[in-house]
Design an enzyme around this catalytic site. Sequence first.
Site, PDB file in Angstrom:
ATOM      1  N   ASN A   9     -69.440 -50.088 -23.824  1.00  0.00           N
ATOM      2  CA  ASN A   9     -70.376 -50.712 -24.764  1.00  0.00           C
ATOM      3  C   ASN A   9     -71.460 -49.685 -25.101  1.00  0.00           C
ATOM      4  O   ASN A   9     -72.321 -49.398 -24.272  1.00  0.00           O
ATOM      5  CB  ASN A   9     -70.982 -51.962 -24.099  1.00  0.00           C
ATOM      6  N   TRP A  10     -71.371 -49.172 -26.312  1.00  0.00           N
ATOM      7  CA  TRP A  10     -72.301 -48.088 -26.686  1.00  0.00           C
ATOM      8  C   TRP A  10     -73.668 -48.595 -27.125  1.00  0.00           C
ATOM      9  O   TRP A  10     -74.566 -47.821 -27.386  1.00  0.00           O
ATOM     10  CB  TRP A  10     -71.675 -47.224 -27.797  1.00  0.00           C
ATOM     11  N   LYS A  11     -73.783 -49.897 -27.272  1.00  0.00           N
ATOM     12  CA  LYS A  11     -75.079 -50.492 -27.656  1.00  0.00           C
ATOM     13  C   LYS A  11     -75.636 -49.759 -28.887  1.00  0.00           C
ATOM     14  O   LYS A  11     -74.874 -49.473 -29.804  1.00  0.00           O
ATOM     15  CB  LYS A  11     -76.036 -50.477 -26.458  1.00  0.00           C
ATOM     16  N   HIS A  95     -73.325 -61.152 -24.733  1.00  0.00           N
ATOM     17  CA  HIS A  95     -73.938 -60.112 -23.886  1.00  0.00           C
ATOM     18  C   HIS A  95     -75.389 -60.505 -23.587  1.00  0.00           C
ATOM     19  O   HIS A  95     -76.050 -61.154 -24.393  1.00  0.00           O
ATOM     20  CB  HIS A  95     -73.882 -58.761 -24.607  1.00  0.00           C
ATOM     21  N   GLU A 167     -71.737 -59.721 -15.884  1.00  0.00           N
ATOM     22  CA  GLU A 167     -72.746 -58.657 -15.931  1.00  0.00           C
ATOM     23  C   GLU A 167     -74.073 -59.225 -15.438  1.00  0.00           C
ATOM     24  O   GLU A 167     -74.808 -59.831 -16.221  1.00  0.00           O
ATOM     25  CB  GLU A 167     -72.934 -58.165 -17.371  1.00  0.00           C
ATOM     26  N   SER A 221     -74.533 -51.001 -14.543  1.00  0.00           N
ATOM     27  CA  SER A 221     -74.725 -49.727 -13.817  1.00  0.00           C
ATOM     28  C   SER A 221     -73.448 -49.218 -13.167  1.00  0.00           C
ATOM     29  O   SER A 221     -73.489 -48.582 -12.113  1.00  0.00           O
ATOM     30  CB  SER A 221     -75.824 -49.865 -12.746  1.00  0.00           C
ATOM     31  N   GLY A 242     -71.871 -49.373 -19.877  1.00  0.00           N
ATOM     32  CA  GLY A 242     -72.835 -48.964 -20.889  1.00  0.00           C
ATOM     33  C   GLY A 242     -73.035 -47.458 -20.850  1.00  0.00           C
ATOM     34  O   GLY A 242     -72.247 -46.684 -21.403  1.00  0.00           O
TER      35      GLY A 242
HETATM   36  P1  13P Z   1     -75.006 -50.097 -18.122  1.00  0.00           P
HETATM   37  O1  13P Z   1     -73.669 -49.654 -17.641  1.00  0.00           O
HETATM   38  O2  13P Z   1     -75.725 -49.055 -18.931  1.00  0.00           O
HETATM   39  O3  13P Z   1     -75.838 -50.691 -17.021  1.00  0.00           O
HETATM   40  O4  13P Z   1     -74.735 -51.305 -19.172  1.00  0.00           O
HETATM   41  C1  13P Z   1     -73.924 -52.344 -18.800  1.00  0.00           C
HETATM   42  C2  13P Z   1     -73.686 -53.198 -19.977  1.00  0.00           C
HETATM   43  O5  13P Z   1     -74.555 -53.898 -20.427  1.00  0.00           O
HETATM   44  C3  13P Z   1     -72.351 -53.137 -20.598  1.00  0.00           C
HETATM   45  O6  13P Z   1     -72.185 -54.158 -21.530  1.00  0.00           O
END
Ligand code: 13P
Length: 280
Positions: A9-11, A95, A167, A221, A242
Site C-alpha cells: 500500500n503506497w498510500k 483502511h 491492521e 510495520s 506500507g
Molecule cells: P506500514 O507498513 O507503513 O506500517 O503501513 C501499514 C499499512 O497501513 C498498510 O496498509
Amino acid sequence: MRRIVIGGNWKMQVTSTTEAVSIADDIAQGLSTLSSVHVFIAPSFTELYSVNKAVKETQLKLAGQNMYYHEKGAFTGQISPLSLANLVDYVILGHSEPRRIFGETDEFIRQKLLKALEIGLIPVLCLGETAKEREEGNTKAILHQQLAGSLKGLQIEKMKMIILAYEPVWAINNKFLNPDTEIRPATPIEANETHTIIRDWLKNEFGAPVAEEISIIYGGSMNAQNAKELLALDQIDGGLIGGASLSAEKFLPIIRTAAHLLENRSTDYRWESNTLRFDE
Ligand code: 13P
C-alpha cells in the site's frame, strides 16, 4: 479461495509517475519466479494508468487504495469503481486511514464492498483497533463490530472472494493515527490472537469450511525482519505492507519469506500455478 497475498500500500508516498513506474518495474522483475504468492501494489490513483501499462504482462497486480460505490455521477473528488476496474484487480477498503482520519463508517465501507464484488474487483477489507481500544479491553468488540458492519449477511460465494487484512491501528507507521503511542508491529502472539478472533467470527457467520478458505493477512510495520515470525503463523496468510513496499529492495524479501514459509504449510492454498520455488 485461501491465497497467500502480499500487498504493497503506497498510500500518498510516491508522487512522481517516473518513480512509481520504476519501483513497480523492479518489483515485477523480482517476481518472475514467485508465482505461489499473489502480489499487488496500490500506487496513487494518478499513477495507476502508467503503472498498469508497465506491469500488464507481469505477475504483479494492482490495487486501488479506495473507491466510491456509485459508478457514475456528480461526486466531485471520488473514484468510480468502473474507472478502477479498467486498471486494477484489487481494491483496498476500510483502511484505518480513511476510517479514522476521514471518518468512513462500516456502512459506507459495506456499500463499497458490495459494489466492488458486483463489478469483479477483489476487496481487501481492512480491520483494526486503536491502542486505546486495545488498552480498554475492546479489541474483540471492535473487530466484531467492523466485521458485522461490512460483512453480515453477505452471500457465501461473495464472501469467498474477499481478503481480510488485520491492521492494528497502533502498529501502522502513521503519526497522525498514533500521535501519543509508540508505533510497533504486533507480536506473533498478538497477531495470532486477533487473527483467530477474526476467523472464529467468520466460522460463526459463514461456517467453518468457508472461514478456512478466506485469507487473513496482517499489516502494520511489517518488514523483512519481522515478516519471518509473523508469516510463520498458520493464521496469517500474507501481509499488507506500507513503508516497506516502497522499494523492490525492501519488498521482495518479504515476498520471498512468504513463499518459503507458506508453501510448506498444511493449509490448502490451491494456488493456480504452483510450479516454482524461489531462487535466492
Ligand atoms: P506500514 O507498513 O507503513 O506500517 O503501513 C501499514 C499499512 O497501513 C498498510 O496498509
